[in-house]
Every structure is written in structure tokens, then in C-alpha cells.
Design a protein around this motif. Sequence first.
Motif, PDB file in Angstrom:
ATOM      1  N   ARG A   1       0.835  -1.210   0.000  1.00 38.23           N
ATOM      2  CA  ARG A   1       0.000   0.000   0.000  1.00 38.23           C
ATOM      3  C   ARG A   1       0.863   1.251   0.000  1.00 38.23           C
ATOM      4  NH1 ARG A   1      -4.848  -0.325   4.270  1.00 38.23           N
ATOM      5  NH2 ARG A   1      -5.230   1.685   3.226  1.00 38.23           N
ATOM      6  N   LEU A   2       1.925   1.224   0.794  1.00 33.41           N
ATOM      7  CA  LEU A   2       2.800   2.393   0.848  1.00 33.41           C
ATOM      8  C   LEU A   2       3.526   2.578  -0.487  1.00 33.41           C
ATOM      9  CD1 LEU A   2       3.463   4.520   2.936  1.00 33.41           C
ATOM     10  CD2 LEU A   2       5.457   3.199   3.599  1.00 33.41           C
ATOM     11  N   GLU A   3       3.936   1.489  -1.124  1.00 32.61           N
ATOM     12  CA  GLU A   3       4.566   1.596  -2.439  1.00 32.61           C
ATOM     13  C   GLU A   3       3.573   2.146  -3.466  1.00 32.61           C
ATOM     14  OE1 GLU A   3       5.954  -2.292  -3.230  1.00 32.61           O
ATOM     15  OE2 GLU A   3       7.873  -2.030  -2.153  1.00 32.61           O
ATOM     16  N   PHE A   4       2.323   1.711  -3.382  1.00 33.10           N
ATOM     17  CA  PHE A   4       1.287   2.232  -4.293  1.00 33.10           C
ATOM     18  C   PHE A   4       1.092   3.727  -4.076  1.00 33.10           C
ATOM     19  CE2 PHE A   4      -3.171   3.208  -5.247  1.00 33.10           C
ATOM     20  CZ  PHE A   4      -3.240   2.793  -6.566  1.00 33.10           C
ATOM     21  N   HIS A   5       1.034   4.126  -2.800  1.00 31.41           N
ATOM     22  CA  HIS A   5       0.875   5.549  -2.491  1.00 31.41           C
ATOM     23  C   HIS A   5       2.094   6.339  -2.953  1.00 31.41           C
ATOM     24  CE1 HIS A   5      -0.303   9.149  -0.291  1.00 31.41           C
ATOM     25  NE2 HIS A   5       0.926   9.193   0.209  1.00 31.41           N
TER      26      HIS A   5
ATOM     27  N   LEU B   1       1.860   1.594 -12.192  1.00 29.38           N
ATOM     28  CA  LEU B   1       0.626   2.014 -11.524  1.00 29.38           C
ATOM     29  C   LEU B   1      -0.571   1.264 -12.076  1.00 29.38           C
ATOM     30  CD1 LEU B   1      -0.736   3.949  -9.505  1.00 29.38           C
ATOM     31  CD2 LEU B   1      -0.935   5.599 -11.367  1.00 29.38           C
ATOM     32  N   ARG B   2      -0.655   1.157 -13.398  1.00 31.67           N
ATOM     33  CA  ARG B   2      -1.785   0.432 -13.992  1.00 31.67           C
ATOM     34  C   ARG B   2      -1.774  -1.034 -13.556  1.00 31.67           C
ATOM     35  NH1 ARG B   2      -0.502   3.948 -18.368  1.00 31.67           N
ATOM     36  NH2 ARG B   2       0.898   2.380 -19.273  1.00 31.67           N
ATOM     37  N   ARG B   3      -0.565  -1.629 -13.509  1.00 32.98           N
ATOM     38  CA  ARG B   3      -0.481  -3.032 -13.100  1.00 32.98           C
ATOM     39  C   ARG B   3      -0.896  -3.204 -11.638  1.00 32.98           C
ATOM     40  NH1 ARG B   3       4.285  -3.678 -14.481  1.00 32.98           N
ATOM     41  NH2 ARG B   3       5.332  -3.438 -12.463  1.00 32.98           N
ATOM     42  N   GLN B   4      -0.461  -2.298 -10.763  1.00 37.28           N
ATOM     43  CA  GLN B   4      -0.832  -2.405  -9.344  1.00 37.28           C
ATOM     44  C   GLN B   4      -2.318  -2.163  -9.137  1.00 37.28           C
ATOM     45  OE1 GLN B   4       1.631  -0.006  -6.831  1.00 37.28           O
ATOM     46  NE2 GLN B   4       3.552  -0.997  -7.476  1.00 37.28           N
TER      47      GLN B   4
ATOM     48  N   PRO C   1      -6.171  -5.028  -3.970  1.00 41.98           N
ATOM     49  CA  PRO C   1      -7.591  -4.862  -3.643  1.00 41.98           C
ATOM     50  C   PRO C   1      -7.967  -3.382  -3.660  1.00 41.98           C
ATOM     51  CG  PRO C   1      -6.521  -6.354  -2.110  1.00 41.98           C
ATOM     52  CD  PRO C   1      -5.444  -5.734  -2.918  1.00 41.98           C
ATOM     53  N   SER C   2      -9.231  -3.147  -3.932  1.00 45.73           N
ATOM     54  CA  SER C   2      -9.686  -1.750  -4.028  1.00 45.73           C
ATOM     55  C   SER C   2      -9.561  -1.027  -2.697  1.00 45.73           C
ATOM     56  CB  SER C   2     -11.147  -1.727  -4.513  1.00 45.73           C
ATOM     57  OG  SER C   2     -11.974  -2.483  -3.607  1.00 45.73           O
TER      58      SER C   2
ATOM     59  N   GLY D   1      -6.527   6.322   3.573  1.00 45.16           N
ATOM     60  CA  GLY D   1      -5.822   5.318   4.375  1.00 45.16           C
ATOM     61  C   GLY D   1      -4.355   5.220   4.022  1.00 45.16           C
ATOM     62  N   ASN D   2      -4.053   5.278   2.734  1.00 41.06           N
ATOM     63  CA  ASN D   2      -2.648   5.223   2.323  1.00 41.06           C
ATOM     64  C   ASN D   2      -1.890   6.462   2.775  1.00 41.06           C
ATOM     65  OD1 ASN D   2      -3.139   2.772   1.130  1.00 41.06           O
ATOM     66  ND2 ASN D   2      -3.384   3.596  -0.933  1.00 41.06           N
ATOM     67  N   GLN D   3      -2.568   7.618   2.784  1.00 41.34           N
ATOM     68  CA  GLN D   3      -1.915   8.827   3.275  1.00 41.34           C
ATOM     69  C   GLN D   3      -1.600   8.708   4.765  1.00 41.34           C
ATOM     70  OE1 GLN D   3      -0.799  11.384   1.623  1.00 41.34           O
ATOM     71  NE2 GLN D   3      -0.078  12.393   3.497  1.00 41.34           N
ATOM     72  N   ALA D   4      -2.500   8.075   5.538  1.00 48.46           N
ATOM     73  CA  ALA D   4      -2.234   7.854   6.966  1.00 48.46           C
ATOM     74  C   ALA D   4      -1.028   6.931   7.158  1.00 48.46           C
ATOM     75  CB  ALA D   4      -3.480   7.259   7.636  1.00 48.46           C
ATOM     76  N   LEU D   5      -0.949   5.882   6.324  1.00 46.16           N
ATOM     77  CA  LEU D   5       0.223   5.004   6.397  1.00 46.16           C
ATOM     78  C   LEU D   5       1.501   5.764   6.055  1.00 46.16           C
ATOM     79  CD1 LEU D   5      -1.084   1.694   4.770  1.00 46.16           C
ATOM     80  CD2 LEU D   5      -0.617   2.127   7.183  1.00 46.16           C
TER      81      LEU D   5
END
Length: 935
Positions: free
Chosen positions: A252-256, A673-676, A681-682, A689-693
Motif C-alpha cells: 500500500r505504501l509503495e502504491f501511495h 501504476l496500472r499493473r498495481q 484490492p480496491s 488510508g494510504n496517506q495515513a500510512l
Amino acid sequence: MFRFETLELVHWDYWQRLEVPLAAPIVTIVGANGSGKTTLLDALRTLLALECSGHGSRKRDYKRYVRRNGEDFAWLRAVVDNRRLPNQRRPFWPPHQEEQVTLACRIERKGGDWTRVYFLAPGDVAIERIEAEGTEYGVRDWRQLLHQAGLTPALARVLSLEQGQTDKLCELSGRELLDLVFQVFGDKETLDRYAEARAHQELVTAELKAMQGEESRLANELERFEQKVNRHLEWQALASERQELVAETRPRLEFHALNESIRGARRQLAATRRDWRRLRAELQACSDGQPSRRRAVQQAADARGAAETAEQAANAVLNQANAERTRWLTRLEERQRLLAAARVEGGDPLADQEALEAAEAERDALRLQLAAADAELKRVGELLHELAAGRRADPQDVCRFRAALDGAGIGHTLLAERLEIADEGWASAVEAVLAPFADIVLLNDARQAEEAFVLGERLRYRHYLVPESVAVPPAGAGSLLEVLRLRGPVPEWLIGLLQRTQRVADAAAGARLPRGQDWVTRQGYLRERRGGRHAAPDLPRFGEARLAALRERAEQLTNEANPLRARLRVVDARLAALRQRVLGSDARRDLAARAGEFAAAEDHLQRADEAHQDAARAALGTRQERQRCEEGLRSAQLAETALASQIAGLRSALPGLENLAGRREQAERLRRLRRQRRELPSAWQEAAGNQALAEQWGDARAIDRRIAEIERRFAQESWETDGTVVALRDNLRDSLQRQQREVGDRRRDNDMARAQTDAARSEYVKVLRHTASRYARNLRLLGEMAGVRVEVELPPLAAEEGALAQAALVVRFEFDAKGLMGMNDSDASGGQQVVKSLILLVGLMMEEAHPGGFVFIDEPFAHLDIMNIERVSAFLRATRAQYLLTTPVTHNIGVYDPASITLVTAKKRPDERWASRVGVLVRAPAAATAIAGDA
């Protein structure tokens, strides 16, 4: 206790087979020394599993008696009574209730050593049938059986007295005597109750201690398992945290972070695109202006070439005019020499010689000064020529060392090449501080230091060779570094020197600074840790000031050389005149002959002076023009270099601003990004939530550090990974609670046992007081029978354990009204010691509650006189115990008086294998006659 009725021996010592009666209260064994009296008693002692008699290291044992006759086995058998005692108990019950029992001992050789076993059989059983009808016992069990039959350890101790040591009983201490009395006369039932209560209390106490120890062990074990459970729970928490970090938080942090990097890269790419366009336009403009700059440089170079050609032509004309003028000056100077010679003709020859020598010395000194000035002027001219051509002008040693470095392929730079003075007003200050370091060599690659040092040692290079350099930091306010521009890294110590040297207006201002502060003035006066001095060199080493100083020095040297040349010409003229006069020439005649020549020379000199002045003015104009052209060329070259540097900088910056790699990275980030988005999961793509992480962890590196820390703890620390420790901990907790309840119950039992013990001890003390009183009464009664006054001091018995442990029975005796003495008094004679011991011994046999028993006394009358023998015999008959006494044949016949049976032993004859039979004398019940018999 039981008594002996018969004794049978087989292969004991030198008796082949022997049976003697013992059914009498007193049996006397009489015989010569060595006839077997003690051997017969030792047979009884062996049958009772007691120690045999002996003296010190010569202690006998049963093996001594059985190996002397050469047989491989021996038997000892005795018939004893088993009648009921006053307490209605039979000695050998259980297991036997018969009136008689048979005791037997078999001794045989096994494996080179002798062993013994014991048998107990009901009734009178012969040796041949004892193994079949009797019960077999070991030594320890046999002793326990006899102890239950009344043979206490105290009596066993008395029965084991050595030959002639009957008097040793009086050597017991008061405490030992009291213990002996209590063991013989104590109430068995009371003792059993006390022992049972005491044993119960000790058992319960021991169990309680053991249970308390078990409770402590369980508590410690529970604590240890609590720690294990805590380590297990901590391990579970860390493992769960690691799993969550790896499986969810990090993706999630990598996605963010990928989203944020895409947005940031988009803004950055837009900004760099704008800058790229601007720089490209600026580069185009600079490139368009570069040809004009080149043309300007070429024009300036051409102008300088033309100026140099004109200067050279003007200098050639000047040199020609100067030579022409010199030619006519020389001729007129010759006229002056002739005139001087004409004026001084007829002088003193000695004075002329001295004047000639002085003039030659002055001429030589002038020539030396001119040579030094010309050499320095030539060196300065060469430096000016090199600097004017844009080349370095280093000293010879520096040039030689740099050539060696270049030949070895070692890249380097001089400090002066990296230093530029930004403010020429402080040039003298910079020279004062850095002039000693101008020729420092800075290596481009520190890895070549070793090779460079080897060259420096070989060429003896006296300046520093520095391998390591650092980038120049921002200059401190007011420091000398502030007025310098350093083009590249320099030694760290040099930066420190420039940073700590403060610029001041003058020395007075510097003196007001704190002590220890380095400073330098504009004029080059330097204050450092060693003191203050004017350190600016005469010839600068850095910047444009060096070229100006060289030009000024060249002009100064020229001005200093002209007076020397003029003086030299005067001295040369004087020398010529002096030489002519010394040689005797006719100056007046020469002047008259050459008058026309000298007049024409004056006309030619006037025209040569005019031509020389015109040529000098022309040469000066061409030199100034050449200098102006050089300045123009330098300016054009600097402008071209600056433009080329600007173009190079723009060209190097342009690819970075175009940022093709950044655009490719942005495209790659978009694909990731498109692959992730397809894979995650949505709920994991939710921005808040990702910003909080991200606020919690910062970036993925923090998660990696946390995972690495968890892995390090897993690797370095001890963990409990087995989940069963939780169940084991719970079981231990339950066991501890049960143990605590049992300990409480046992503690109550222990209190009850202590109460019972205290009650039993009180009863025991009562019995002890009664027993001690009865024994004291027996001793006094026996003393009256023996004509000895006996006093007994009873111990102060109490119910405390300490009082019982310290209690002692004190007995004193008085013989023939000579005063009381203790039991082991040194004033007592040997006979008195025997009497005291017999009184103490017989007193043990007079207890009505424990009648009977038997005693072995080896030679009790050895130290008694006739009167004492009679006294002892009287109170022996008064007791109800069975005595087996030994006595030598040399004693008084009164020793046989108390005996009902007398056994007579004899020595073995040397020519016979076995000893003779033992004689038996039995006293008739109503007569004093004895009948002889044998067994």
C-alpha cells in the motif's frame, strides 16, 4: 532378654566339634593362658554378630579362628530360651513362640575369602538340620533381629569389651553412662510412642519442606514459563507485524509512493521542459555569437602580430642608431682619454701604478654588479615573455618535477593554477599567507600518491605534494577565503588556514582581536601563532599583480643598470689613460695628429643623437602599441573563453533539462501504476488510508528498516516459537495452586504432630527421671553389697531438647572411707576401677522390668584381692542375669564360688591336630561337691 542354654562349635579354632552347657546364672571359664578361654567367648560374640576381643592393632576377628585349622567351613550353634518376659513378650516373637530357639552361624570359604550367614530355627535343632528348618539372615538383618530380642547396641558394646578391659566401663563420661542407662532401662512403649511421634513430626516437617521446595520450584517454573509465554506472545506479535508489513503495509505504501512520485514527476517534467526551451534558445544565441568572438580574437591576434613586427623594426632601427651613436661616442671618449693623459703626463710612476690597480678593481666590481643585474633582467624578461604568451612561468625545479609527473602519467595541478584573487586590494594579504604554498602540487587521483612520493624523493622536490583534496565550503565572514575564488578542490588544512585568518585594515585593528586569532593586513603584515611579521614577498606569485610586478621589476633593473654602465665607461677611459702614461705614450702628439678626425666625430655624434632620439620615440610608440594589442587580445580571448564555457555549460545542462531518462522513468511508473491497480484490492487503493500510512511510516525504507530490525531480533535473540507453552503455563499454574492447598493441609498436620511430640516428650522425661532414680538406687544397693559408698547426682531433666542433650549422670565412689572419687579418677587403683565398672555393669542387670540377659566378662577378677573377690561374687549371685566369666588358673579359688558351671580349657598339644575337649564342672544344687564331665 534371652539366655544361653548350650553352645556347639564345629571347626572353630582348634576344636573339631565341641558342645558345652551354659544353662546357669554364672558360668566360669577357667584355663591357662592360651588355652582358649577368650576363643570360647569370641565364638559367642561371632554368633551374636559382635566384634571379637583383642588389643589395639591385634584385634581379632572370626576369620582368624576358622582359617587356622585348614578346614573350609565352620559352624556355631547355640540354644537359647524364648520364655515370656515380665512384659508378656517373648524375645524372638515374632516369628517364634516356642520356649527354645536355635541360633546358628555358618562360616565358609568362597572365592578365596570367608563369608558368614546366620540361621534362626524354632526349638533345639541340630546343625545338620538347621539349613532345612531354619530361616537364613544376613549380618545386618541378624543384628536387627537380636536387637528386637533385647541385645541393644549398649549391651553389644559391653559384650565386646576386650580381654582384661572390664574396668573400662567406669571410663565412660557422665553423658555416655546416662545414655547407656536409658538404652537399657527405658520404657519401651513410651520410647516407641515418643519415637513414633517424633518420627511423624520429622516426616511431616520433611514432607512440608519438600512440598514447600516443590512449591518454590513450581513457582520458579511458572515464572520461567511466564517468561516463555511472554516471549512467545512477543514473537507472535512481531511475526504478525512482519507479515502485515510485508503483505499489506509495504504494497500500500509503495502504491501511495508511486502515485505521489508520478504527480511530482509530472510537475518536475513540466518545469524542466520550460527551462530546456529557455536554455536551448540561449544556447542558440551564444552559438550565433561565437563566430564574431573568434573573428575578434583573430583580429586582435593579427593586430598584436603587426604591432610586434613594428616593434621589432623600431627596435632594429633603435639598435642601429644606438650602435652608430656608440661608435662616435667611443671615438670621442678616446679623445677624452688622450686629453686626460696629456694632462697627467710627467706624473709619479708608482702612484700611476697604484691608481691603475684601483681603477681595475673598481671596473671588476662594476662588471659583477652589471652581470647580476643583466642575469636577473634576462630571467624577468623570460617570465614576461612566457606570461605574455599565456603560458606558465614556473621555477626550474618545479618545471622539472612537473615534467617527471607528466612522464609518469600522474595528473596534477599547482595550487596557483586553482587560485584566483577576487579582490586585488587584498593581493598583498593573499601573497603574505599563500606565497610559501604557491608551488604545492595537488594530485588529481589520490591512488597515485605512492608513485608521486617516490618521484618527489628522487628529485628532492622541496614543496608539498598533497594527494587528498576536498571541496571548498562557503567562506566565513571576514576571512581571507572570502576574497579568493578556488577553481577546484584544495587541501583541507589550507581551507582551515584561510578560514581562521581574519582580514583587518591595519595592525592596530588586528591587535585588538582576541589572543590566538590569526589576522593579516592589506599591506601583508601577518599575525599567526608564532608571532607577527611582514610576510608579503617582493615578487608576487598569484594573479595579474605578478605580471605588473615583473614589468616594474624589469624597469627597475634597467634604471639600476644604466648608472653602472656610465660609471663603467668612465672607469674604462681612466684605465686607458693610466695605461698609456705607464707605457710612456705621447698623448699631445696624438691629439694634434687626429684633431680633424675628432672634429668630424663631433658632427657625426650630433646627427647620431638626433637619429637615436627619433628611433627611441618610435620604439616606445611601437612598444605601447604592442602592449595595447596584447591587452586587446587577452580581452578577446577571455570573452571567447567565457562564451565557450557558457556554451559548454548550456550544452551539458541541456540534456539534463531535456530529461529523456526522467520521461522514460515516468512512463515506467505509469505502467507499474496500472499493473498495481489491477492486482491490489480496491480497499488498499483508498487514498486517505494510504496517506495515513505514509504519515506513520514515511516511506518504504522505514518499513524495510523495521522488517530488518524484526529479522535481526529473530536471529540474535532467543524466542519461544512453540505454542504449547501457553497450555504448559496454565497446567503449572493449576499445579501450583493445588500444591499451595496441600502445603496448607500439611502445615496443619505438622502443628498437630508437634503437639503430639511435645506431649510424648513430657511422658518420656518422666520415664527418664524414674529410670535414672531406679538406676541410682541399684548402684547404691550394689555399693552396700560391695562395701563401697556410692553417691549418684541425678541430672536436672527437662522437656527441652537442649536440656536432654546436655544431661549427664554423675556417680562418685568411696572406698574404705578415704573420700569420694569420680568414675575415672586418677587416684583409684586398678582393683577399684574393676569394682566401679562391675557395680555400673551389674546395676544395668538389676532392673525388674527387664530381668535376665547375659554378660561376657573377660577376667573380671584380674586386679581384685581376696576380700573384693568375695564381695563381687556375692552381688553377682544377687543379680538375675547370666554371666560368662573367664579367669586364669592361678587365681584364688574364691573366683569359682559364685559359678554353677565351670568350663575348664586346656592348651592344644603340639603333636595333635585338634585341641582336647573342654572339661565341665557342674555345681550340685544342694551340695558343694563338683562332678567332672566332658562334652
